[in-house]
Design a protein around this motif. Structure first.
Motif, short mmCIF file in Angstrom:
data_model
loop_
_atom_site.label_atom_id
_atom_site.label_comp_id
_atom_site.label_asym_id
_atom_site.label_seq_id
_atom_site.Cartn_x
_atom_site.Cartn_y
_atom_site.Cartn_z
N ARG A 37 0.84 -1.21 0.00
CA ARG A 37 0.00 0.00 0.00
C ARG A 37 0.87 1.25 0.00
N THR A 38 1.96 1.22 0.75
CA THR A 38 2.90 2.35 0.78
C THR A 38 3.50 2.58 -0.60
N LEU A 39 3.93 1.51 -1.26
CA LEU A 39 4.51 1.64 -2.60
C LEU A 39 3.49 2.17 -3.60
N ALA A 78 0.99 4.16 -2.95
CA ALA A 78 0.87 5.59 -2.65
C ALA A 78 2.10 6.34 -3.15
N TYR A 79 3.26 5.74 -3.03
CA TYR A 79 4.52 6.36 -3.46
C TYR A 79 4.50 6.69 -4.95
N ILE A 80 3.92 5.80 -5.75
CA ILE A 80 3.90 6.06 -7.20
C ILE A 80 2.74 6.95 -7.62
N GLY A 81 1.94 7.39 -6.65
CA GLY A 81 0.86 8.31 -6.95
C GLY A 81 -0.51 7.67 -7.04
#
Length: 176
Positions: free
Chosen positions: A32-34, A36-39
């Protein structure tokens, strides 16, 4: 098999307890963090189940870390005397992931040996190749790991060969 680096032993007063391995929930949170990281919005309907699917795929793709390749041979060895033919397994297709970018790697492995008192069937060799290719790989390490395994499996045989021919997916799919 892959080697595990051993940390220098520290005095008891400064030793830290071993960290627990990440749980499945930890892994899904990382996905989920990744996202969000890519937008992306990990909560949007199309992505809600993606973390669980992603972690499930990783469990499948990298299950080679959970398997001992020597144990696969078990009692499959037969006692052979005067067997003077090369056992060759060629063009074994594999799909793996590179250890630099976790990019897909598709290639072929070739294993050959001259039995010396011990013989393993071709299906066992295929399973051993699968164990090593279900780990993060680079071509040289994959070849070296399978070669090291074969030295352990047939210590008295000096006639064996291992090659791998995966293309470099990292360079083919990335601009860097």
């Amino acid at each position: 098999t892959g080697s595990i680096a051993m940390a220098k032993k520290t005095p008891a007063r400064t030793a830290r307890p071993a960290a627990r391995p990440p749980s499945r929930e930890d892994a899904e949170a990382a996905v989920r963090t990744l996202l969000a990281y890519i937008g992306e919005d990990p909560a949007r309907p199309g992505l809600r189940k993606t973390p669980a699917r992603f972690v499930g795929a990783y469990e499948d793709w990298f299950n080679g870390y959970q398997t001992d390749p020597y144990a696969l041979l078990g009692s499959s060895f037969a006692h052979v005397e005067r067997y003077e033919r090369i056992v060759a397994l060629t063009n074994v297709h594999f799909e793996s992931h590179c250890e630099h970018h976790v990019a897909p790697v598709i290639g072929r492995v070739h294993v050959a040996y001259l039995p010396d008192r011990r013989l393993a069937g071709i299906s066992k060799l295929v399973r051993v190749v699968e164990v090593f290719t279900r780990r993060l790989v680079v071509q040289e390490k994959l070849t070296a790991d399978i070669a090291a395994w074969s030295r352990g499996a047939w210590p008295s045989s000096s006639r064996r060969s291992t090659t791998a021919s995966p293309p470099g997916a990292c360079t083919a799919t990335r601009s860097a």
